[in-house]
Design a protein around this motif. Sequence first.
Motif, PDB file in Angstrom:
ATOM      1  N   GLU A  61      44.500 -11.723  -7.360  1.00  0.00           N
ATOM      2  CA  GLU A  61      44.793 -13.105  -6.987  1.00  0.00           C
ATOM      3  C   GLU A  61      45.768 -13.764  -7.955  1.00  0.00           C
ATOM      4  O   GLU A  61      46.689 -14.464  -7.532  1.00  0.00           O
ATOM      5  CB  GLU A  61      43.497 -13.907  -6.906  1.00  0.00           C
ATOM      6  N   GLU A  62      45.611 -13.524  -9.237  1.00  0.00           N
ATOM      7  CA  GLU A  62      46.505 -14.168 -10.215  1.00  0.00           C
ATOM      8  C   GLU A  62      47.952 -13.689 -10.108  1.00  0.00           C
ATOM      9  O   GLU A  62      48.866 -14.334 -10.616  1.00  0.00           O
ATOM     10  CB  GLU A  62      45.985 -14.021 -11.649  1.00  0.00           C
ATOM     11  N   ASP A  63      48.173 -12.572  -9.421  1.00  0.00           N
ATOM     12  CA  ASP A  63      49.536 -12.073  -9.211  1.00  0.00           C
ATOM     13  C   ASP A  63      50.250 -12.811  -8.086  1.00  0.00           C
ATOM     14  O   ASP A  63      51.433 -12.593  -7.865  1.00  0.00           O
ATOM     15  CB  ASP A  63      49.500 -10.581  -8.868  1.00  0.00           C
ATOM     16  N   LEU A  64      49.532 -13.672  -7.372  1.00  0.00           N
ATOM     17  CA  LEU A  64      50.072 -14.328  -6.182  1.00  0.00           C
ATOM     18  C   LEU A  64      50.427 -15.800  -6.407  1.00  0.00           C
ATOM     19  O   LEU A  64      50.635 -16.535  -5.442  1.00  0.00           O
ATOM     20  CB  LEU A  64      49.060 -14.220  -5.030  1.00  0.00           C
ATOM     21  N   SER A  65      50.516 -16.220  -7.638  1.00  0.00           N
ATOM     22  CA  SER A  65      50.761 -17.636  -7.930  1.00  0.00           C
ATOM     23  C   SER A  65      52.099 -18.141  -7.383  1.00  0.00           C
ATOM     24  O   SER A  65      52.266 -19.339  -7.171  1.00  0.00           O
ATOM     25  CB  SER A  65      50.683 -17.886  -9.438  1.00  0.00           C
ATOM     26  N   ALA A 106      48.416 -21.451   1.390  1.00  0.00           N
ATOM     27  CA  ALA A 106      47.872 -20.908   2.639  1.00  0.00           C
ATOM     28  C   ALA A 106      48.202 -19.421   2.793  1.00  0.00           C
ATOM     29  O   ALA A 106      47.368 -18.635   3.248  1.00  0.00           O
ATOM     30  CB  ALA A 106      48.398 -21.692   3.833  1.00  0.00           C
ATOM     31  N   HIS A 107      49.399 -19.034   2.374  1.00  0.00           N
ATOM     32  CA  HIS A 107      49.802 -17.633   2.463  1.00  0.00           C
ATOM     33  C   HIS A 107      48.962 -16.779   1.516  1.00  0.00           C
ATOM     34  O   HIS A 107      48.550 -15.669   1.857  1.00  0.00           O
ATOM     35  CB  HIS A 107      51.286 -17.468   2.128  1.00  0.00           C
ATOM     36  N   ARG A 108      48.734 -17.305   0.327  1.00  0.00           N
ATOM     37  CA  ARG A 108      47.924 -16.602  -0.669  1.00  0.00           C
ATOM     38  C   ARG A 108      46.508 -16.373  -0.132  1.00  0.00           C
ATOM     39  O   ARG A 108      45.962 -15.283  -0.224  1.00  0.00           O
ATOM     40  CB  ARG A 108      47.902 -17.414  -1.968  1.00  0.00           C
ATOM     41  N   ARG A 109      45.919 -17.419   0.458  1.00  0.00           N
ATOM     42  CA  ARG A 109      44.561 -17.302   1.004  1.00  0.00           C
ATOM     43  C   ARG A 109      44.509 -16.262   2.126  1.00  0.00           C
ATOM     44  O   ARG A 109      43.605 -15.436   2.179  1.00  0.00           O
ATOM     45  CB  ARG A 109      44.086 -18.651   1.542  1.00  0.00           C
ATOM     46  N   ALA A 110      45.479 -16.336   3.031  1.00  0.00           N
ATOM     47  CA  ALA A 110      45.501 -15.402   4.159  1.00  0.00           C
ATOM     48  C   ALA A 110      45.701 -13.966   3.679  1.00  0.00           C
ATOM     49  O   ALA A 110      45.042 -13.042   4.167  1.00  0.00           O
ATOM     50  CB  ALA A 110      46.607 -15.798   5.139  1.00  0.00           C
ATOM     51  N   LEU A 111      46.579 -13.778   2.720  1.00  0.00           N
ATOM     52  CA  LEU A 111      46.823 -12.439   2.201  1.00  0.00           C
ATOM     53  C   LEU A 111      45.553 -11.877   1.573  1.00  0.00           C
ATOM     54  O   LEU A 111      45.170 -10.733   1.847  1.00  0.00           O
ATOM     55  CB  LEU A 111      47.953 -12.452   1.167  1.00  0.00           C
TER      56      LEU A 111
END
Length: 109
Positions: free
Chosen positions: A86-90, A95-100
């Motif tokens: 998760e920390e790589d997706l900052s 919304a994209h981060r949550r969906a991914l």
Amino acid sequence: QKIENQTKEEETSETENQMYNEEQKIEKSSHTTFCAPSEKEKFNIVSKWLTSTLPHLHNDDHIVYTKIFIQDGFDSIAMLEEELMEEDLSFMKKAHRRALLKNKNKGTH
């Protein structure tokens, strides 16, 4: 006749050496290609993974995210599947981060 046989043996030995050298060149070249995918190949790998994980992502975001994943070293399926956290997706929109994360954890790609 003895000289003739010696000459044939030398020619055979030289031919075998040339064949070996060519095989080594091919092996090195194919090994390099396998171990070092081009930037285009990396882009295609990451792009396909991202499409399968976030199929409704707009093209602009898709391109940006793909490039950032590659820059950050997530340039193979193994890295994306096994190391991405998760920390790589900052860099992504919330919304994209949550969906991914949701889709990645489901394994729906």
